[in-house]
Design a protein around this motif. Structure first.
Motif, PDB file in Angstrom:
ATOM      1  N   GLY A  14      43.974  29.533  40.975  1.00  0.00           N
ATOM      2  CA  GLY A  14      42.835  29.618  41.882  1.00  0.00           C
ATOM      3  C   GLY A  14      42.186  30.989  41.923  1.00  0.00           C
ATOM      4  O   GLY A  14      41.159  31.159  42.580  1.00  0.00           O
ATOM      5  N   GLN A  15      42.772  31.954  41.239  1.00  0.00           N
ATOM      6  CA  GLN A  15      42.193  33.290  41.182  1.00  0.00           C
ATOM      7  C   GLN A  15      41.660  33.555  39.774  1.00  0.00           C
ATOM      8  O   GLN A  15      42.105  32.944  38.811  1.00  0.00           O
ATOM      9  CB  GLN A  15      43.265  34.351  41.477  1.00  0.00           C
ATOM     10  CG  GLN A  15      43.703  34.415  42.923  1.00  0.00           C
ATOM     11  CD  GLN A  15      44.698  35.542  43.115  1.00  0.00           C
ATOM     12  OE1 GLN A  15      45.853  35.414  42.731  1.00  0.00           O
ATOM     13  NE2 GLN A  15      44.250  36.637  43.704  1.00  0.00           N
ATOM     14  N   ILE A  16      40.743  34.490  39.698  1.00  0.00           N
ATOM     15  CA  ILE A  16      40.322  34.997  38.397  1.00  0.00           C
ATOM     16  C   ILE A  16      41.408  35.974  37.957  1.00  0.00           C
ATOM     17  O   ILE A  16      41.884  36.782  38.759  1.00  0.00           O
ATOM     18  CB  ILE A  16      38.959  35.698  38.502  1.00  0.00           C
ATOM     19  CG1 ILE A  16      37.885  34.685  38.924  1.00  0.00           C
ATOM     20  CG2 ILE A  16      38.603  36.383  37.187  1.00  0.00           C
ATOM     21  CD1 ILE A  16      36.589  35.299  39.364  1.00  0.00           C
ATOM     22  N   ARG A  17      41.798  35.890  36.684  1.00  0.00           N
ATOM     23  CA  ARG A  17      42.820  36.785  36.158  1.00  0.00           C
ATOM     24  C   ARG A  17      42.258  37.631  35.029  1.00  0.00           C
ATOM     25  O   ARG A  17      41.621  37.100  34.116  1.00  0.00           O
ATOM     26  CB  ARG A  17      44.000  35.984  35.598  1.00  0.00           C
ATOM     27  CG  ARG A  17      45.049  35.597  36.595  1.00  0.00           C
ATOM     28  CD  ARG A  17      44.960  34.281  37.323  1.00  0.00           C
ATOM     29  NE  ARG A  17      44.084  33.213  36.949  1.00  0.00           N
ATOM     30  CZ  ARG A  17      44.496  31.965  36.758  1.00  0.00           C
ATOM     31  NH1 ARG A  17      45.752  31.641  36.806  1.00  0.00           N
ATOM     32  NH2 ARG A  17      43.623  31.017  36.515  1.00  0.00           N
ATOM     33  N   LEU A  18      42.488  38.916  35.106  1.00  0.00           N
ATOM     34  CA  LEU A  18      42.242  39.832  34.001  1.00  0.00           C
ATOM     35  C   LEU A  18      43.623  40.167  33.455  1.00  0.00           C
ATOM     36  O   LEU A  18      44.442  40.760  34.159  1.00  0.00           O
ATOM     37  CB  LEU A  18      41.536  41.100  34.476  1.00  0.00           C
ATOM     38  CG  LEU A  18      41.461  42.257  33.472  1.00  0.00           C
ATOM     39  CD1 LEU A  18      40.656  41.867  32.243  1.00  0.00           C
ATOM     40  CD2 LEU A  18      40.869  43.492  34.111  1.00  0.00           C
ATOM     41  N   ILE A  19      43.883  39.734  32.230  1.00  0.00           N
ATOM     42  CA  ILE A  19      45.187  39.970  31.616  1.00  0.00           C
ATOM     43  C   ILE A  19      45.020  41.049  30.564  1.00  0.00           C
ATOM     44  O   ILE A  19      44.357  40.849  29.549  1.00  0.00           O
ATOM     45  CB  ILE A  19      45.764  38.675  31.005  1.00  0.00           C
ATOM     46  CG1 ILE A  19      45.841  37.574  32.071  1.00  0.00           C
ATOM     47  CG2 ILE A  19      47.139  38.951  30.393  1.00  0.00           C
ATOM     48  CD1 ILE A  19      46.237  36.207  31.527  1.00  0.00           C
TER      49      ILE A  19
END
Length: 166
Positions: free
Chosen positions: A44-49
């Motif tokens: 449900g979150q935006i992820r920057l990996i």
């Protein structure tokens, strides 16, 4: 697969190359307290990996610091830095460097992330420098496999991709 070198030498990337539009592959890595973390842990979150070979090297240090600074202004975005470093080393490094906005995660146990995202360098058993942005619906919206492992990623493009993700 992406063509990647490390210190000028070609490396073999193990796993499937991830592309924009793909469903983000799941993975299991370890947090600094040895608990398991998966892609679903931040559902449900935006992820920057942000993927780095080792936090204890100059470019990886700079990359993690940069995203730590940027994370403070990105709102509901989970910033993950994944490497093969042991969780204890990651915790020590973060404490010594004041890293509080990025969650460092270790792929050392199973190379689950490395194989799932096609960034495991077979010859070195390190992860190739790369960036992935995954939106709140688990779709990959940005991918950068850095062609030379000792080079910096395109920070501005990654941050812009995060801002565009939903």
């Amino acid at each position: 697969m992406a063509d990647v070198t490390f210190k000028g030498n070609p490396v073999t990337l193990v796993g499937q190359e991830v592309k924009v539009g793909d469903s983000a592959p799941n993975f299991t890595v370890l947090a600094n307290d040895l608990s398991e973390v998966t892609l679903d842990s931040s559902k449900g979150q935006i992820r920057l990996i942000s993927v780095v070979p080792s936090l204890d090297t100059g470019v990886c240090d700079a990359q993690t610091r940069r995203f730590n600074e940027e994370a403070a202004n990105l709102g509901n975005v989970k910033v993950l830095t994944i490497s093969m470093d042991l969780p204890f080393a990651q915790k020590r490094w973060c404490g010594a460097n004041g890293i509080e906005n990025v969650q460092t995660l270790s792929d050392h146990r199973d190379a689950s992330f490395g194989k799932a995202y096609g960034v495991l360098m077979e010859e070195l058993r390190l992860l190739a420098r790369s960036i992935f942005v995954v939106d709140s619906n688990d779709k990959v919206t940005y991918v950068e496999y850095v062609s030379e492992g000792t080079n910096h990623p395109n920070y501005e493009a990654a941050i812009e991709a995060v801002k565009q993700a939903k």
